[in-house]
Structures are given as structure tokens and as C-alpha cells.
Write an enzyme that holds these catalytic residues in place. Structure first.
Site, PDB file in Angstrom:
ATOM      1  N   LYS A 223       6.916  11.287  -9.340  1.00  0.00           N
ATOM      2  CA  LYS A 223       5.603  11.815  -8.949  1.00  0.00           C
ATOM      3  C   LYS A 223       5.460  13.306  -9.250  1.00  0.00           C
ATOM      4  O   LYS A 223       6.429  14.005  -9.497  1.00  0.00           O
ATOM      5  CB  LYS A 223       5.324  11.493  -7.480  1.00  0.00           C
ATOM      6  N   ARG A 258      10.425   2.654  -3.465  1.00  0.00           N
ATOM      7  CA  ARG A 258       9.607   2.138  -4.574  1.00  0.00           C
ATOM      8  C   ARG A 258       9.899   3.007  -5.803  1.00  0.00           C
ATOM      9  O   ARG A 258       9.596   4.201  -5.782  1.00  0.00           O
ATOM     10  CB  ARG A 258       8.132   2.199  -4.171  1.00  0.00           C
TER      11      ARG A 258
HETATM   12  N1  HH2 Z   1       2.508   4.994  -5.138  1.00  0.00           N
HETATM   13  C1  HH2 Z   1       1.784   4.564  -6.205  1.00  0.00           C
HETATM   14  C2  HH2 Z   1       1.189   3.300  -6.195  1.00  0.00           C
HETATM   15  N2  HH2 Z   1       1.350   2.460  -5.145  1.00  0.00           N
HETATM   16  N3  HH2 Z   1       2.267   2.013  -3.007  1.00  0.00           N
HETATM   17  C3  HH2 Z   1       2.988   2.407  -1.947  1.00  0.00           C
HETATM   18  N4  HH2 Z   1       3.146   1.580  -0.895  1.00  0.00           N
HETATM   19  N5  HH2 Z   1       3.579   3.646  -1.897  1.00  0.00           N
HETATM   20  C4  HH2 Z   1       3.455   4.532  -2.919  1.00  0.00           C
HETATM   21  O1  HH2 Z   1       3.974   5.661  -2.799  1.00  0.00           O
HETATM   22  C5  HH2 Z   1       2.681   4.152  -4.075  1.00  0.00           C
HETATM   23  C6  HH2 Z   1       2.089   2.852  -4.086  1.00  0.00           C
HETATM   24  C7  HH2 Z   1       1.613   5.469  -7.377  1.00  0.00           C
HETATM   25  O2  HH2 Z   1       2.585   5.234  -8.334  1.00  0.00           O
HETATM   26  P1  HH2 Z   1       2.463   4.253  -9.618  1.00  0.00           P
HETATM   27  O3  HH2 Z   1       2.202   2.842  -9.231  1.00  0.00           O
HETATM   28  O4  HH2 Z   1       3.695   4.430 -10.431  1.00  0.00           O
HETATM   29  O5  HH2 Z   1       1.261   4.802 -10.477  1.00  0.00           O
HETATM   30  P2  HH2 Z   1      -0.264   4.391 -10.575  1.00  0.00           P
HETATM   31  O6  HH2 Z   1      -0.859   4.406  -9.216  1.00  0.00           O
HETATM   32  O7  HH2 Z   1      -0.844   5.423 -11.491  1.00  0.00           O
HETATM   33  O8  HH2 Z   1      -0.337   2.997 -11.145  1.00  0.00           O
END
Ligand code: HH2
Length: 291
Positions: A223, A258
Site C-alpha cells: 500500500k 491480506r
Molecule cells: N484493501 C484493499 C481491498 N480490499 N479488504 C479488506 N478487508 N482489507 C483491506 O485492507 C483491503 C480490502 C485494497 O487493496 P487491493 O485489493 O490490492 O487493491 P484494489 O482495491 O485497487 O483492487
């Protein structure tokens, strides 16, 4: 402690669970566009399971700051084929990363057993009913604002205390909606309406959320705050910083991580847990000696 996810009872013991990220999106901040084809997504899911992932979290809508929302049809078109295919792999345990009740319901029908809702059941009025009726496990995450607006000058007094208090009210609200306490996991929402300083305070204060009595999930992998702290611009180059954050989160009470980099995270988690357990033993012995 355990996490009830439909028929599956996940034991929350000393070893934290690793949740591997699989984004079937064109625009996610790190792996966006990499797993748009079914074959590529399935291969990545299998790879993460082989590397030791306990859960695969599949998303079809990016929540990165400023991301444009997508409609349910588009989101389902992205995630359902991947869930159906991955659900046939032995040992696969699937989580759907969505804030839409319709997507969540279909995802469970396709084989998911966890609903990861970044709006903590506040986004879609039908979501609580879907969680209750399916018996899925649910992640309740803290977010301030929406992905479009959340990074516009977020302000807190005591961020860890405020987030813990808010999650406590969402845990109660889930119970009032008829969702079993054992189905709920709590997440401070690292990066969702928080500055780098807020994220660090949250990681250092995770035990305040853990004291609510449910497992804590933390998502820090690659992040932006890791880029801010380390000066590393490219999200794909933030593995080392991500592992440092993961280690800190485990030492402060996280039970589910995660992550994008499963093999490396499993390795770091084992070392962090070994140190934490010896530290706990020493602390207990000192307390006994003093009593
Ligand atoms: N962070 C992201 C997405 N979903 N869900 C939970 N429970 N906790 C988190 O910290 C979280 C999440 C953001 O990361 P990512 O899925 O890699 O990226 P994007 O939202 O751009 O798809």
C-alpha cells in the site's frame, strides 16, 4: 477462537491465516490487469494455494483511492467464472471482496464462503441479509468516506481508539441483524481514509481492536503508506516494506493477513509468530515471578 464460514470452521490459533489477493480488475493499484483472463486468474489462485494461502480473496472492483465504481453485472462477469473454477480446486477457500449484496449472494452460490465487505454492511442495505442467510463468514472493515473521497484530508484524534469504537458498533449491528458473532472478523481498513501516520498508529494499536474479542484482519500489502515511509514509488517494489508491516501487525495482534506475496508472507509470519510466542512466555513467567 474460530471463524465460522458456512460449514467451514477456521481455527484462529498461533499461526495467522494468510489471505492471498486475486484482483480480476483492470485497475487495481498493484495487480490490476494481470488476471483478467480466466486461465491467468485460475493459475494465480492455484499458485497462491500451493504457496500456503489459507484463503483466496477475489475482487472485481478496485477500491484504490479515486477508483470509479463498476455495476454489479460487470463485477459478476469478472469474478463469478474465477470463483466457480477455483472452487473445484481441493483445499480452496474463497472470499469475495465486494460491497454489493447481489454480487456477494452469487459469489457464495458459486463457491465462496467469506464475504469481505469494505463498507462493513453499511453500503448495501441487503448485505446483512445475504450474510445471515448464507451463513458466510464476513469481514467488517473500517473506511472513512468512499474510495473516491477517502484520502481528502482524513482527520482523527486517537485513530486506533476511534476505529476500535466504530468496529465495536458494527459488530453489535451485525448481531442485531442476526449474524452470528463467530462469523465476524474485524479490519481497521489500512489506507482507507488514513494518512501514513494514521496507518502506523493503527498497526501499533491493533491489540485495541483484538480486545473486542474477534479475529483481526490487516491488509497492508504494497500500500501507499509503505511507499511514503520507504520512498519506494512503484507498488510492485514494496515487498520488503510490506513484510515489515506484516511482522509488526502480527506482533500487535493481527490473526489474518491480506497479501499479494503469499510465499514470502508465510515465511515472515512464521518467524514473527516464533518471536511473539517466546516473548509471551517470558512475560508470563515474569508476571508469575512477581506475583
Ligand atoms: N484493501 C484493499 C481491498 N480490499 N479488504 C479488506 N478487508 N482489507 C483491506 O485492507 C483491503 C480490502 C485494497 O487493496 P487491493 O485489493 O490490492 O487493491 P484494489 O482495491 O485497487 O483492487
Amino acid at each position: 477462537m474460530h471463524w465460522q464460514c458456512r460449514q467451514d470452521r477456521l481455527i484462529i490459533g498461533a499461526q495467522p491465516l494468510i489471505m492471498g489477493i486475486l484482483n480480476a480488475t483492470p485497475d487495481s493499484f498493484s495487480d490490476g490487469g494481470s488476471y483478467l483472463s480466466l486461465d491467468a486468474a485460475l493459475a494465480r489462485g492455484r499458485e497462491m494455494l500451493a504457496q500456503g494461502a489459507d484463503i483466496i480473496d477475489i475482487g472485481g472492483e478496485s477500491t484504490r483511492p479515486g477508483a470509479e465504481p463498476v455495476d454489479a453485472r460487470t463485477e459478476m462477469g469478472r469474478v463469478l467464472p474465477v470463483i466457480e473454477a477455483l472452487a473445484t480446486v481441493p483445499g480452496a477457500r474463497i472470499s469475495i471482496d465486494t460491497a454489493k449484496a447481489e454480487v456477494a449472494r452469487e459469489a457464495v452460490r458459486a463457491g465462496a464462503c467469506i464475504i469481505n465487505d469494505v463498507t462493513a454492511l453499511e453500503g448495501d442495505p441487503q448485505m446483512a441479509a445475504v450474510v445471515r442467510e448464507t451463513g458466510a463468514g464476513v469481514v467488517l472493515m473500517h473506511m472513512r468516506g468512499t474510495p473516491r473521497t477517502m484520502q481528502d484530508n482524513p482527520q482523527y484524534g486517537d485513530v486506533a481508539g476511534e476505529v476500535a469504537d466504530w468496529l465495536a458498533t458494527r459488530l453489535v449491528a451485525a448481531g442485531v441483524s442476526g449474524i452470528a458473532t463467530e462469523a465476524v472478523v474485524l479490519d481497521p481498513g489500512i489506507g482507507f481514509g488514513k494518512t501514513a501516520a494514521h496507518n502506523i498508529a493503527l498497526i501499533a494499536g491493533l491489540d485495541r481492536i483484538a480486545r473486542l474479542g474477534r479475529p483481526v484482519l490487516a491488509g497492508m500489502s504494497r500500500k501507499r503508506f509503505i511507499g511514503v515511509l520507504s520512498g519506494v514509488e512503484d507498488a510492485d517494489d514494496r515487498l520488503a516494506g510490506s513484510l515489515a508491516a506484516l511482522t509488526a501487525a502480527i506482533l500487535h495482534g493481527a490473526s489474518i493477513l491480506r497479501v499479494h506475496d503469499v510465499a514470502e508472507s508465510v515465511q515472515a509470519a512464521r518467524v514473527a509468530v516464533a518471536v511473539r510466542e517466546v516473548f509471551r512466555e517470558h512475560t508470563e513467567q515474569q508476571a508469575e515471578a512477581a506475583a
